[in-house]
Design an enzyme around this catalytic site. Structure first.
Site, PDB file in Angstrom:
ATOM      1  N   ASP A 133      54.072 -53.535  30.655  1.00 31.68           N
ATOM      2  CA  ASP A 133      54.071 -52.490  29.626  1.00 31.68           C
ATOM      3  C   ASP A 133      52.945 -51.497  29.871  1.00 31.68           C
ATOM      4  O   ASP A 133      53.110 -50.286  29.704  1.00 31.68           O
ATOM      5  CB  ASP A 133      53.985 -53.105  28.225  1.00 31.68           C
ATOM      6  CG  ASP A 133      52.826 -54.072  28.054  1.00 31.68           C
ATOM      7  OD1 ASP A 133      52.189 -54.454  29.069  1.00 31.68           O
ATOM      8  OD2 ASP A 133      52.547 -54.463  26.907  1.00 31.68           O
ATOM      9  N   ARG A 134      51.821 -52.016  30.320  1.00 28.35           N
ATOM     10  CA  ARG A 134      50.678 -51.163  30.638  1.00 28.35           C
ATOM     11  C   ARG A 134      50.995 -50.259  31.839  1.00 28.35           C
ATOM     12  O   ARG A 134      50.701 -49.061  31.830  1.00 28.35           O
ATOM     13  CB  ARG A 134      49.483 -52.071  30.928  1.00 28.35           C
ATOM     14  CG  ARG A 134      48.158 -51.386  31.028  1.00 28.35           C
ATOM     15  CD  ARG A 134      47.070 -52.434  31.166  1.00 28.35           C
ATOM     16  NE  ARG A 134      45.918 -51.896  31.873  1.00 28.35           N
ATOM     17  CZ  ARG A 134      45.019 -52.657  32.471  1.00 28.35           C
ATOM     18  NH1 ARG A 134      45.140 -53.983  32.458  1.00 28.35           N
ATOM     19  NH2 ARG A 134      43.986 -52.101  33.092  1.00 28.35           N
TER      20      ARG A 134
END
Length: 249
Positions: A102-103
């Site tokens: 997600d990062r």
């Protein structure tokens, strides 16, 4: 229409978009696979023709969720995978597979939208910060506890800190020194969060230049808006990156 999912540590964020223009036609948050299936079951009438997701969960948990989605809709699910490079951005981790997906997608999306150096801060259960140079080099970043994690740790490990969510919400109306436990904890945690954001901005200006683009995303982004007046708040930044990682014709 395309179903998109961001399977985080605490919540699953989902939306259905118009495949043509990318306009969101439905969406929500679920705190479990069961809650997600229940929410999506109410939208079975939508003509979903494709699905893509990003997950920070274990392979087994992700596979189980995919199986449930494929039973619910007649689609094959595309899953974002780690990469050394995506959309002109080079992963800055020594072991690129260890950077949270997600990062990774959020910082790729930030650079894609900015087309120049950028700082991406995601304020969720954990707070992450990533710096990307104008040429797409990911310089690395930082991770610290988010508001909910700081709060829960104090409640768990400090016997006399006890208050409910109603008190917590009331306490956030001011940053004046707390005169009750809830006020002291909530305002103290918020000041720590704001201090982290200020420090990230100062570092970004030093390493990337004062004209770098600033992106805020995640559920607590609004809590620090005042610290970075020129920042762009983009709640669906991970989904922008997901579309780059898993393109659908």
């Amino acid at each position: 229409m395309i179903l998109e999912l961001d399977c985080g540590n605490s919540l699953i964020k989902w939306r259905v978009i118009d495949g043509g223009g990318g306009r969101s036609v439905a969406g929500g948050l679920a705190d479990s696979d069961e809650a997600l299936v229940e929410q999506l079951s109410l939208r079975r009438g939508l003509p979903v023709r494709a699905c893509r997701l990003v997950s920070v969960r274990s392979e087994q948990e992700t596979s189980q969720l995919i199986a449930r989605l494929e039973r619910l809709f007649p689609v094959s699910v595309l899953v974002a995978a780690p990469g050394r490079q995506l959309a002109g951005v080079r992963n800055g981790y020594l072991d690129y597979q260890r950077l949270g997906l997600d990062r990774w997608l959020a910082l790729v999306a930030g650079h894609h939208l900015a087309q120049k150096a950028c700082l991406v801060i995601d304020l969720g259960t954990a707070v992450t910060s990533d710096l990307v140079a104008a040429n797409g080099t990911h310089l690395g970043g930082y991770i610290c506890p988010g508001m909910s994690l700081m709060r829960s740790q104090l409640r768990t490990h400090t016997r006399r800190i006890r208050y409910d969510d109603t008190e917590a919400r009331r306490a956030m109306g001011s940053l004046h020194p707390g005169q009750a436990t809830a006020e002291a904890v909530e305002r103290g945690c918020l000041l720590m969060l704001r201090g982290f954001v200020r420090e990230q901005y100062a570092m970004a200006c030093e390493l990337l230049g004062a004209d770098c683009e600033i992106f805020l995303t995640g559920g607590d982004a609004e809590l620090v808006r005042d610290e970075l007046a020129r920042a762009r708040i983009i709640p669906d930044l991970v989904f922008v990156g997901l579309a780059l990682a898993c393109p659908i014709e």
